[in-house]
Design a protein around this motif. Structure first.
Motif, mmCIF file in Angstrom:
data_model
loop_
_atom_site.group_PDB
_atom_site.id
_atom_site.type_symbol
_atom_site.label_atom_id
_atom_site.label_comp_id
_atom_site.label_asym_id
_atom_site.label_seq_id
_atom_site.Cartn_x
_atom_site.Cartn_y
_atom_site.Cartn_z
ATOM 1 N N SER A 1 0.775 -1.016 0.009
ATOM 2 C CA SER A 1 0.030 0.022 -0.024
ATOM 3 C C SER A 1 0.900 1.103 -0.053
ATOM 4 N N LEU A 2 1.907 1.377 0.813
ATOM 5 C CA LEU A 2 2.952 2.405 0.674
ATOM 6 C C LEU A 2 3.539 2.523 -0.621
ATOM 7 N N ALA A 3 3.860 1.576 -1.537
ATOM 8 C CA ALA A 3 4.409 1.727 -2.614
ATOM 9 C C ALA A 3 3.535 2.053 -3.811
ATOM 10 N N LEU A 4 2.158 1.670 -3.431
ATOM 11 C CA LEU A 4 0.953 2.217 -4.500
ATOM 12 C C LEU A 4 0.938 3.540 -4.389
ATOM 13 N N THR A 5 0.794 4.046 -3.027
ATOM 14 C CA THR A 5 0.817 5.617 -2.764
ATOM 15 C C THR A 5 1.948 6.299 -3.150
ATOM 16 N N MET A 6 3.105 5.923 -2.918
ATOM 17 C CA MET A 6 4.290 6.688 -3.235
ATOM 18 C C MET A 6 4.619 6.777 -4.396
ATOM 19 N N TYR A 7 4.581 5.242 -5.259
ATOM 20 C CA TYR A 7 5.108 5.317 -6.751
ATOM 21 C C TYR A 7 4.118 4.985 -7.713
ATOM 22 N N ASN A 8 3.015 4.718 -7.192
ATOM 23 C CA ASN A 8 1.825 4.355 -8.109
ATOM 24 C C ASN A 8 1.939 2.975 -8.557
ATOM 25 N N GLN B 1 4.677 -3.173 -7.286
ATOM 26 C CA GLN B 1 5.621 -3.969 -7.467
ATOM 27 C C GLN B 1 7.117 -3.200 -6.873
ATOM 28 N N LEU B 2 7.075 -1.964 -6.689
ATOM 29 C CA LEU B 2 8.165 -1.285 -6.148
ATOM 30 C C LEU B 2 8.374 -1.238 -4.897
ATOM 31 N N ALA B 3 7.592 -2.116 -3.987
ATOM 32 C CA ALA B 3 7.643 -2.156 -2.615
ATOM 33 C C ALA B 3 8.849 -2.644 -2.156
ATOM 34 N N LYS B 4 9.695 -3.528 -3.160
ATOM 35 C CA LYS B 4 11.036 -3.975 -2.945
ATOM 36 C C LYS B 4 12.087 -3.123 -2.357
ATOM 37 N N TYR B 5 11.879 -1.733 -2.750
ATOM 38 C CA TYR B 5 12.699 -0.568 -2.422
ATOM 39 C C TYR B 5 12.480 -0.329 -1.021
ATOM 40 N N ILE B 6 11.075 -0.266 -0.784
ATOM 41 C CA ILE B 6 10.736 0.257 0.810
ATOM 42 C C ILE B 6 11.465 -1.052 1.535
ATOM 43 N N ILE B 7 11.115 -2.222 1.401
ATOM 44 C CA ILE B 7 11.664 -3.206 2.147
ATOM 45 C C ILE B 7 13.194 -3.245 2.266
ATOM 46 N N GLU B 8 13.958 -3.031 1.129
ATOM 47 C CA GLU B 8 15.327 -2.996 1.266
ATOM 48 C C GLU B 8 15.940 -1.636 2.139
ATOM 49 N N ASN C 1 14.240 -0.685 4.699
ATOM 50 C CA ASN C 1 13.828 -1.021 5.883
ATOM 51 C C ASN C 1 14.059 -2.503 6.525
ATOM 52 N N PRO C 2 15.508 -3.134 6.528
ATOM 53 C CA PRO C 2 15.519 -4.347 6.601
ATOM 54 C C PRO C 2 14.869 -4.959 8.148
ATOM 55 N N ASP C 3 14.929 -4.133 9.026
ATOM 56 C CA ASP C 3 14.435 -4.384 10.306
ATOM 57 C C ASP C 3 12.931 -4.807 10.245
ATOM 58 N N TYR C 4 12.183 -4.391 9.476
ATOM 59 C CA TYR C 4 10.760 -4.783 9.192
ATOM 60 C C TYR C 4 10.467 -5.669 8.084
ATOM 61 N N ALA C 5 11.346 -6.122 7.576
ATOM 62 C CA ALA C 5 10.951 -6.837 6.112
ATOM 63 C C ALA C 5 9.931 -8.167 6.308
ATOM 64 N N ASP C 6 9.956 -8.658 7.618
ATOM 65 C CA ASP C 6 8.963 -9.637 7.989
ATOM 66 C C ASP C 6 7.782 -9.123 8.270
ATOM 67 N N LEU D 1 9.551 4.683 9.264
ATOM 68 C CA LEU D 1 10.295 3.901 8.052
ATOM 69 C C LEU D 1 10.673 4.937 6.949
ATOM 70 N N ARG D 2 11.872 4.449 6.230
ATOM 71 C CA ARG D 2 12.356 5.254 5.209
ATOM 72 C C ARG D 2 11.850 4.801 3.955
ATOM 73 N N LEU D 3 11.451 5.926 3.230
ATOM 74 C CA LEU D 3 10.869 5.639 2.025
ATOM 75 C C LEU D 3 11.728 6.175 0.853
ATOM 76 N N PRO D 4 12.111 5.298 0.107
ATOM 77 C CA PRO D 4 13.068 5.738 -0.844
ATOM 78 C C PRO D 4 12.688 6.664 -1.994
ATOM 79 N N ILE D 5 13.034 7.616 -2.364
ATOM 80 C CA ILE D 5 12.727 8.529 -3.638
ATOM 81 C C ILE D 5 13.328 7.510 -4.942
#
Length: 75
Positions: A20-27, A30-37, A39-44, A54-58
């Motif tokens: 949902s964050l990736a959809l809001t941030m990047y539309n 599938q780009l959720a992988k950047y947010i996960i990368e 924020n590795p402490d929250y990957a699970d 969280l840190r949301l990459p641009i």
């Protein structure tokens, strides 16, 4: 191709997900992988509680030249 040029700090709302964050941030979910990368402490985490920082990459798209050989194109 995409490249990360920085990040924004975000405090989660209860019920947020990486998708949902990736959809809001990047539309693009599938780009959720950047947010996960970033924020590795929250990957699970599947569904976030509220007030987690969280840190949301641009992520910026870069055009791929049409003359670029297929083996040089990253997806």
């Amino acid at each position: 191709m995409q490249r990360v040029t920085g990040y924004l700090t975000y405090r989660t709302q209860a019920g947020d997900t990486f998708d949902s964050l990736a959809l809001t941030m990047y539309n693009a979910e599938q780009l959720a992988k950047y947010i996960i990368e970033f924020n590795p402490d929250y990957a699970d985490v599947i569904i976030f509680d509220g007030n987690i920082e969280l840190r949301l990459p641009i992520v910026e798209s870069t055009e791929t030249p049409e003359t670029l050989p297929p083996w040089r194109i990253s997806t």
